[in-house]
Design a protein around this motif. Structure first.
Motif, PDB file in Angstrom:
ATOM      1  N   ARG A   1       0.636   7.871  -5.856  1.00 11.69           N
ATOM      2  CA  ARG A   1      -0.419   8.892  -5.891  1.00 11.69           C
ATOM      3  C   ARG A   1       0.109  10.252  -5.445  1.00 11.69           C
ATOM      4  NH1 ARG A   1      -5.225   5.106  -3.376  1.00 11.69           N
ATOM      5  NH2 ARG A   1      -5.726   4.035  -5.334  1.00 11.69           N
TER       6      ARG A   1
ATOM      7  N   TRP B   1      -4.314  -2.285 -17.640  1.00 11.79           N
ATOM      8  CA  TRP B   1      -4.132  -3.256 -16.576  1.00 11.79           C
ATOM      9  C   TRP B   1      -2.904  -4.099 -16.879  1.00 11.79           C
ATOM     10  CZ3 TRP B   1      -6.354  -3.026 -12.049  1.00 11.79           C
ATOM     11  CH2 TRP B   1      -7.560  -2.336 -11.936  1.00 11.79           C
TER      12      TRP B   1
ATOM     13  N   VAL C   1       1.477   2.236  -3.510  1.00 15.72           N
ATOM     14  CA  VAL C   1       0.305   2.913  -4.079  1.00 15.72           C
ATOM     15  C   VAL C   1       0.244   4.362  -3.590  1.00 15.72           C
ATOM     16  CG1 VAL C   1      -2.225   2.907  -4.181  1.00 15.72           C
ATOM     17  CG2 VAL C   1      -0.954   0.734  -4.324  1.00 15.72           C
TER      18      VAL C   1
ATOM     19  N   ARG D   1      -5.692  -4.542  -7.710  1.00 19.95           N
ATOM     20  CA  ARG D   1      -6.842  -5.429  -7.513  1.00 19.95           C
ATOM     21  C   ARG D   1      -6.389  -6.850  -7.252  1.00 19.95           C
ATOM     22  NH1 ARG D   1     -11.313  -4.633 -12.240  1.00 19.95           N
ATOM     23  NH2 ARG D   1     -11.810  -2.484 -11.759  1.00 19.95           N
TER      24      ARG D   1
ATOM     25  N   GLU E   1       0.831  -1.213   0.000  1.00 19.86           N
ATOM     26  CA  GLU E   1       0.000   0.000   0.000  1.00 19.86           C
ATOM     27  C   GLU E   1       0.863   1.260   0.000  1.00 19.86           C
ATOM     28  OE1 GLU E   1      -3.271   2.400  -0.271  1.00 19.86           O
ATOM     29  OE2 GLU E   1      -3.196   0.236  -0.556  1.00 19.86           O
TER      30      GLU E   1
ATOM     31  N   ASP F   1      -2.683   8.171 -10.455  1.00 19.63           N
ATOM     32  CA  ASP F   1      -3.482   7.285  -9.631  1.00 19.63           C
ATOM     33  C   ASP F   1      -2.974   5.870  -9.897  1.00 19.63           C
ATOM     34  OD1 ASP F   1      -5.331   6.429  -7.783  1.00 19.63           O
ATOM     35  OD2 ASP F   1      -7.013   6.450  -9.173  1.00 19.63           O
ATOM     36  N   TYR F   2      -3.094   5.015  -8.914  1.00 21.50           N
ATOM     37  CA  TYR F   2      -2.690   3.624  -9.080  1.00 21.50           C
ATOM     38  C   TYR F   2      -3.703   2.763  -8.364  1.00 21.50           C
ATOM     39  CZ  TYR F   2       0.210  -0.462  -9.749  1.00 21.50           C
ATOM     40  OH  TYR F   2       0.672  -1.691 -10.147  1.00 21.50           O
ATOM     41  N   GLU F   3      -4.192   1.778  -9.067  1.00 20.55           N
ATOM     42  CA  GLU F   3      -5.186   0.861  -8.511  1.00 20.55           C
ATOM     43  C   GLU F   3      -4.593  -0.541  -8.503  1.00 20.55           C
ATOM     44  OE1 GLU F   3      -9.721  -0.671  -9.560  1.00 20.55           O
ATOM     45  OE2 GLU F   3      -8.784   0.890 -10.788  1.00 20.55           O
TER      46      GLU F   3
ATOM     47  N   ARG G   1      -3.058  -0.950 -12.214  1.00 15.45           N
ATOM     48  CA  ARG G   1      -3.307   0.004 -13.302  1.00 15.45           C
ATOM     49  C   ARG G   1      -2.865   1.393 -12.867  1.00 15.45           C
ATOM     50  NH1 ARG G   1      -9.217   1.043 -15.773  1.00 15.45           N
ATOM     51  NH2 ARG G   1      -9.608   1.553 -13.595  1.00 15.45           N
TER      52      ARG G   1
END
Length: 143
Positions: free
Chosen positions: A21, A105, A17, A72, A14, A68-70, A90
């Motif tokens: 951001r 992705w 991430v 999943r 995290e 931004d970074y996602e 992503r």
């Protein structure tokens, strides 16, 4: 894997991430091992050491105004002082020229080691599926 150890690993990932951001290279330094080996989508075939890893992220920040970074479906497996995980990631945002992009992705794999009591990302690999006949990366797939 104990819930405590799994939470510690998830927290380190995290941090990546959050660092992306925030476009914060120093925040990105913390979750990685100093000798990290990264197989990224950009050449060369491997990037070795924290300096090379941060240089990759610095290039992203040169192109993007906002990031931004996602992530999943992160799945983790741990044994002793090593762990691995895989997920879909992503990167998206607004580029410096004002164009917004939803990104693509990718498949992300993490290899972690517990170093001096702290989980660090010692290896990461980012890839896209390849259409073997055309030799083209398939960047329009979604998880």
């Amino acid at each position: 894997m104990s819930a405590h150890e799994e939470a510690a690993i998830r927290r380190q990932i995290e941090k990546v991430v959050e660092g992306l951001r925030a476009k914060d290279l120093e925040a990105l330094r913390e979750p990685y091992a100093t000798d990290v080996v990264s197989f990224d989508v950009e050449p060369p075939l491997q990037h070795v050491g924290i300096g090379a890893k941060l240089a990759n992220w610095a290039r992203v920040f040169e192109v993007f105004e906002t990031v931004d970074y996602e992530l999943r479906d992160l799945a983790l497996t741990m044994g002793g002082d090593v762990a691995f995980g895989h997920a879909f990631g992503r990167l998206s945002g607004t580029m410096k020229n004002g164009v917004a992009t939803v990104g693509m992705w990718v498949r992300v794999t993490y290899g972690l080691r517990k170093i001096d009591g702290t989980w660090r990302i010692a290896h990461d690999q980012v890839s896209v599926p390849l259409d073997i006949l055309s030799g083209t990366g398939m960047v329009d797939l979604e998880p």
